[in-house]
Design an enzyme around this catalytic site. Sequence first.
Site, short mmCIF file in Angstrom:
data_model
loop_
_atom_site.label_atom_id
_atom_site.label_comp_id
_atom_site.label_asym_id
_atom_site.label_seq_id
_atom_site.Cartn_x
_atom_site.Cartn_y
_atom_site.Cartn_z
N ARG A 164 7.01 -67.68 66.20
CA ARG A 164 6.72 -68.88 66.41
C ARG A 164 6.14 -69.65 65.38
NH1 ARG A 164 10.88 -68.18 69.80
NH2 ARG A 164 10.43 -66.72 71.44
N ASN A 206 1.87 -59.55 70.23
CA ASN A 206 2.89 -58.58 70.23
C ASN A 206 2.61 -57.59 68.98
OD1 ASN A 206 4.26 -59.63 72.41
ND2 ASN A 206 5.48 -61.14 71.13
N LYS A 283 -2.41 -58.49 75.00
CA LYS A 283 -1.28 -58.97 75.85
C LYS A 283 -0.74 -57.62 76.56
CE LYS A 283 3.39 -60.80 75.23
NZ LYS A 283 4.12 -61.56 74.46
N GLU A 287 6.30 -59.32 78.99
CA GLU A 287 7.28 -59.37 78.20
C GLU A 287 7.26 -58.06 77.29
OE1 GLU A 287 6.41 -63.07 75.62
OE2 GLU A 287 7.58 -64.10 77.34
N ASP A 361 5.02 -72.01 80.40
CA ASP A 361 4.77 -71.44 78.67
C ASP A 361 4.62 -72.79 77.65
OD1 ASP A 361 4.75 -70.02 76.71
OD2 ASP A 361 6.58 -69.11 76.68
N GLU A 383 -5.83 -71.37 76.55
CA GLU A 383 -5.18 -71.19 75.42
C GLU A 383 -4.10 -72.33 75.12
OE1 GLU A 383 -3.21 -67.10 75.15
OE2 GLU A 383 -1.52 -68.17 74.06
N GLU A 389 6.34 -74.50 69.41
CA GLU A 389 7.55 -73.72 69.77
C GLU A 389 8.58 -74.50 70.57
OE1 GLU A 389 6.50 -70.09 71.98
OE2 GLU A 389 8.41 -69.98 72.67
N HIS A 509 11.45 -76.40 80.43
CA HIS A 509 12.23 -75.21 79.86
C HIS A 509 13.82 -75.26 79.87
CE1 HIS A 509 12.21 -70.96 78.27
NE2 HIS A 509 10.91 -70.80 78.70
C1 GCV Z 1 3.99 -63.96 71.39
C2 GCV Z 1 6.47 -66.96 74.52
C3 GCV Z 1 7.17 -66.97 73.42
C4 GCV Z 1 6.65 -65.66 72.69
C5 GCV Z 1 5.19 -65.33 72.83
C6 GCV Z 1 4.78 -65.50 74.24
C7 GCV Z 1 3.41 -65.12 74.74
O1 GCV Z 1 6.95 -66.42 75.47
O2 GCV Z 1 8.29 -67.40 73.25
O3 GCV Z 1 7.01 -65.64 71.44
O4 GCV Z 1 5.03 -64.12 72.11
O5 GCV Z 1 4.91 -66.76 74.77
O6 GCV Z 1 2.51 -65.94 74.40
O7 GCV Z 1 2.68 -63.99 74.28
#
Ligand code: GCV
Length: 690
Positions: A164, A206, A283, A287, A361, A383, A389, A509
């Site tokens: 992002r 991630n 995290k 996801e 998000d 946060e 994004e 979204h």
């Molecule tokens: C880092 C959203 C974004 C992801 C991001 C995620 C998060 O889903 O699209 O790219 O991942 O948030 O905050 O962990």
Amino acid sequence: MKRTVFLGLFLLLLNALQAEDGYRLWLRYDLIDNKALLQQYRSALSAMSFPANSPMLAAARNELLLGLQGLLGQTPRSSGPGNTFIVRLENQKDLSPEGFTLRTVQKNIVLTAPTEKGILYGVFHFLRLLQTQQPIDHLDIASSPALPYRILDHWDNLNRRVERGYAGLSLWDWFTLPTYKDQRYTDYARANASIGINGTVLNNVNASPYILTPDWLEKAASLADVFRPYGIRVYLSVRFSSPMDIGGLHTADPLDPAVREWWRKKADEIYRYIPDFGGFLVKANSEGQPGPQNYGRTHADGANMLAEALEPHQGIIIWRAFVYSNETPEDRARQAYTEFKPLDGQFHKNVLVQVKNGPIDFQPREPFHPLFGAMPNTPLLLEVQLTQEYLGFSSHLVYLAPLFEECLNADTHINGTVSKTIKGMAGVANIGNDRNWCGHIFAQANWYAFGRLAWETGGKAAPYSAAIATEWIRQTFTNDPKVVDSIKEMMMASREIAVNYMTPLGLHHIMAYEHHYGPGPWLANAKRADWNPVYYHKADTAGVGFDRTPTGSNALEQYAPGARTQWADSNACPDQWLLWWHHVSWNHRMHTGRTLWAELCRKYYAGVDSVRWMQRRWNALRPAIDPERWQQVDMRLAIQEKNAVEWRNACLLYFQTFSRQPLPETAERPDHTLEYYQQHKIDYAPGTNQ
Ligand code: GCV
């Protein structure tokens, strides 16, 4: 011949000196253009008493001298008669450890603080007063940060791609680290210190497990060395399965003694590299990331294991609450609360839970997250996302402070406003190696505003966005009041403008899949239900919107009764939240008296018209702005206009297939069919290829 060469060189130099490419951010220390004020400032600062016997004090002193040399064209004498700028470390009642006072005492200006960090912040504050041409003859300032944690989260991968990220590659040139310390690292630290940011998470949530291997720790340590004199602690994102990925263990179960031992040893090792290491950001079970639930354990089990490993070193764990599961049919907006609320009070004292501003998000508009106020026994961080994004990347001018403030000032009806329920703020960084750092000159304002808000806010009722915009414009462009007001109006309107052409009236979204740039309300075949726009808008011939009341998902029940009442009734719910909470008919009567369909059209058209208004306004500002930055912004506004038209046309044509009602008679007609927009694909959009 010689003369021509000389002239050529001279012109080149002149050009280089005049080039305004955005690199200096808001730290532009140019000679003050108001002669009378310049004289006043010069005589107020004839001498200086600034003992600087540590790296942090030296950094503060150097910054002061750099600033004064540029702003006043001279630096104060280091001693002697005349008005003196006096700097003293001193304990003060009612000041937090990072706070400072700036006072006029018998014609001298005295900066005091209980710590070196306070002195550093006081210096930047003082320079800001000069840059923004404020009176300095009767200073009586006492300033402490409202929130102790003010952290930037970089979603930077080790291969330098930024998830992002829309401003080039990662600022961290990992390959040449630890040896090559780019000047940009210092300038990054200066910029952060100037707005009170005191922590940085270097890598993506991630996370790659390699960040914890010796080679990478050495690189991180090298950055930490550069940042330390500027009061910035380094944190790292860690992958929960690291003990297996790089440690050779067969499990990452947080209750397994070998796993616990591995993390303890790893923590000891990290602190040998970075003695003031801040801690881990995690995290987990989100996801696709591994986490304690892989072993039937809770988020608290996972966080506490890491917390124990860092505790002897005074490190903290920042555990993210951004979780949602594909297997759970529950409304995604409910899931974080469902998982975390029962864990309140179970986390170790050095764990903070990091909660996004809204329950989905980082949308252009979301209600505040229901976890704020609901976890009184757990310290929370808010946060927010500086990188845009879902808000047009670095192509759209969107000043985000009003969005952040909408959340900070929201009344939880439990413990006051959201700002009163948090211990800090984390901002997902919008910084890359682009020459101007953020891609869009105006995106710099979002970085700036994040730091300033985290310092200033904290339950005080005043709105800060406009004041912060004013400060930023004065430092970034000019002190000319007409120009300042004109730019400020644009900035203050820009967030609502983006909401209007993207997701008005509580829609959310409905962006294109994966890269999230541009409209995609028709998308229905992503591999997870809740990655599909149709999941969120639920349009049909009867109406549109997500019913989150007791007749629907009842996400409403996660809020305190006082908060619920504002949204519960579709006839009373403020228009801006309507389709977040309710599925209503196309002819639903809005507060304006129009039907929903008519209002939706009006908002989308207003969004585009307002972008054109911003373009006209920027055009009128041309004589007042340096050509390079003026043109950069002008070209990006042209992109924004084109995109806004696409958003409007695509969304209205699509929703029209359900409402079966005409577009307003007088309005500009869409220049393409719905099919055209549906087929419009963007290849290689930035921010996705990890
Ligand atoms: C880092 C959203 C974004 C992801 C991001 C995620 C998060 O889903 O699209 O790219 O991942 O948030 O905050 O962990």
